[in-house]
Design an enzyme around this catalytic site. Structure first.
Site, mmCIF file in Angstrom:
data_model
loop_
_atom_site.group_PDB
_atom_site.id
_atom_site.type_symbol
_atom_site.label_atom_id
_atom_site.label_comp_id
_atom_site.label_asym_id
_atom_site.label_seq_id
_atom_site.Cartn_x
_atom_site.Cartn_y
_atom_site.Cartn_z
ATOM 1 N N LYS A 167 -31.257 -5.235 112.791
ATOM 2 C CA LYS A 167 -30.927 -5.742 111.449
ATOM 3 C C LYS A 167 -29.479 -5.413 111.056
ATOM 4 C CE LYS A 167 -34.240 -3.470 109.290
ATOM 5 N NZ LYS A 167 -34.993 -2.795 110.367
ATOM 6 N N ARG A 225 -28.330 9.773 114.439
ATOM 7 C CA ARG A 225 -29.155 9.847 113.232
ATOM 8 C C ARG A 225 -30.254 10.888 113.407
ATOM 9 N NH1 ARG A 225 -30.631 3.857 111.066
ATOM 10 N NH2 ARG A 225 -32.495 5.018 110.466
ATOM 11 N N ARG A 274 -39.141 -2.966 101.547
ATOM 12 C CA ARG A 274 -39.906 -2.334 102.617
ATOM 13 C C ARG A 274 -41.353 -2.101 102.219
ATOM 14 N NH1 ARG A 274 -35.551 0.388 105.491
ATOM 15 N NH2 ARG A 274 -36.240 1.454 107.358
ATOM 16 N N ARG A 309 -41.665 6.300 112.117
ATOM 17 C CA ARG A 309 -41.056 5.143 111.438
ATOM 18 C C ARG A 309 -41.757 3.846 111.827
ATOM 19 N NH1 ARG A 309 -35.403 6.196 113.459
ATOM 20 N NH2 ARG A 309 -34.787 4.234 112.513
ATOM 21 N N ARG A 318 -29.074 4.036 121.283
ATOM 22 C CA ARG A 318 -27.937 3.624 120.441
ATOM 23 C C ARG A 318 -27.016 4.785 120.091
ATOM 24 N NH1 ARG A 318 -31.093 1.322 115.025
ATOM 25 N NH2 ARG A 318 -31.823 3.306 114.217
HETATM 26 P P1 AMP Z 1 -32.861 2.257 107.742
HETATM 27 O O1 AMP Z 1 -31.426 2.606 107.922
HETATM 28 O O2 AMP Z 1 -33.069 0.942 107.070
HETATM 29 O O3 AMP Z 1 -33.651 2.398 109.022
HETATM 30 O O4 AMP Z 1 -33.473 3.342 106.736
HETATM 31 C C1 AMP Z 1 -33.486 4.722 107.067
HETATM 32 C C2 AMP Z 1 -34.454 5.481 106.168
HETATM 33 O O5 AMP Z 1 -34.061 5.331 104.791
HETATM 34 C C3 AMP Z 1 -35.901 5.001 106.206
HETATM 35 O O6 AMP Z 1 -36.632 5.565 107.291
HETATM 36 C C4 AMP Z 1 -36.403 5.487 104.844
HETATM 37 O O7 AMP Z 1 -36.639 6.881 104.844
HETATM 38 C C5 AMP Z 1 -35.193 5.225 103.946
HETATM 39 N N1 AMP Z 1 -35.216 3.854 103.372
HETATM 40 C C6 AMP Z 1 -34.312 2.862 103.598
HETATM 41 N N2 AMP Z 1 -34.626 1.764 102.913
HETATM 42 C C7 AMP Z 1 -35.777 2.039 102.239
HETATM 43 C C8 AMP Z 1 -36.615 1.296 101.389
HETATM 44 N N3 AMP Z 1 -36.359 0.018 101.070
HETATM 45 N N4 AMP Z 1 -37.723 1.923 100.883
HETATM 46 C C9 AMP Z 1 -38.003 3.209 101.180
HETATM 47 N N5 AMP Z 1 -37.257 3.969 102.002
HETATM 48 C C10 AMP Z 1 -36.144 3.400 102.536
#
Ligand code: AMP
Length: 184
Positions: free
Chosen positions: A13, A131, A88, A142, A127
């Site tokens: 994404k 993180r 999400r 996740r 990658r």
């Molecule tokens: P991402 O970079 O999109 O993979 O997000 C990393 C982490 O941020 C996720 O595993 C969640 O802990 C938190 N997070 C990001 N976006 C959301 C969302 N829309 N709702 C809840 N938690 C989020």
């Protein structure tokens, strides 16, 4: 134009969002990036969400929804947005739909990237972004959270008839081309 870029962790994404913002000249809104930036800068929001991101669980809806709706009111989003990592949960999707509706706006396209699970895990592990949630155990968490809480969002937008399902396996450019073709 308001576009949601959707898919499990590791689906690409963020990579595709970077290309789409240039192509469509739209701003990018990634909730994950906003949270990581706040954690890095040790802001009150960062302190609140750090342990949640570290665990691989979701930040509570209330916090995420407030953050995104505040952000979307900024002038830079007046022509639209590429949303990545939001919504999400179905509650987040409903809050977003209501926000757009009250502004006479809508989600124009929902792009979902489909990638087999073993490839997702390999991609995340290779990658090397450093993180804290990219360890095998956290990736498993996740993916479970994605299946249980996030996948229903796909069904929510399927009912609206705006879902573009894209094969997320291939080169970055191939996948980008598929997305752009599906949107035109
Ligand atoms: P991402 O970079 O999109 O993979 O997000 C990393 C982490 O941020 C996720 O595993 C969640 O802990 C938190 N997070 C990001 N976006 C959301 C969302 N829309 N709702 C809840 N938690 C989020």
């Amino acid at each position: 134009m308001n576009i949601i870029l959707f898919g499990p962790p590791g689906a690409g994404k963020g990579t595709q969002a970077d290309k789409l913002i240039t192509h469509f000249q739209l701003p990018h809104l990634s909730t994950g990036n906003i949270f990581r930036e706040n954690i890095k800068n040790e802001t009150p929001l960062g302190k609140k969400v750090k342990s949640i991101l570290d665990s691989g669980q979701l930040v509570p809806d209330e916090t995420v929804i407030e953050l995104v709706l505040d952000e979307l009111q900024k002038k830079r989003y007046s022509k639209g947005v590429i949303l990545d990592g939001f919504p999400r949960t179905v509650s987040q999707a409903e809050a977003l739909d209501n926000f757009f509706r009250s502004n006479g706006d809508k989600v124009d396209a929902f792009v979902t990237l489909t990638v087999p699970e073993d490839e997702l895990i390999n991609r995340i592990l290779s990658r090397g972004e450093g993180r804290s949630d990219d360890t095998p155990q956290k990736i498993k968490t996740r993916l479970n959270v994605y299946r249980e809480e996030t996948e229903p969002v796909l069904n929510h937008y399927q009912k609206q008839g705006i879902v573009n399902e894209i094969n997320g396996v291939g080169s970055v450019d191939e996948i980008f081309e598929r997305i752009v073709n599906s949107l035109s």
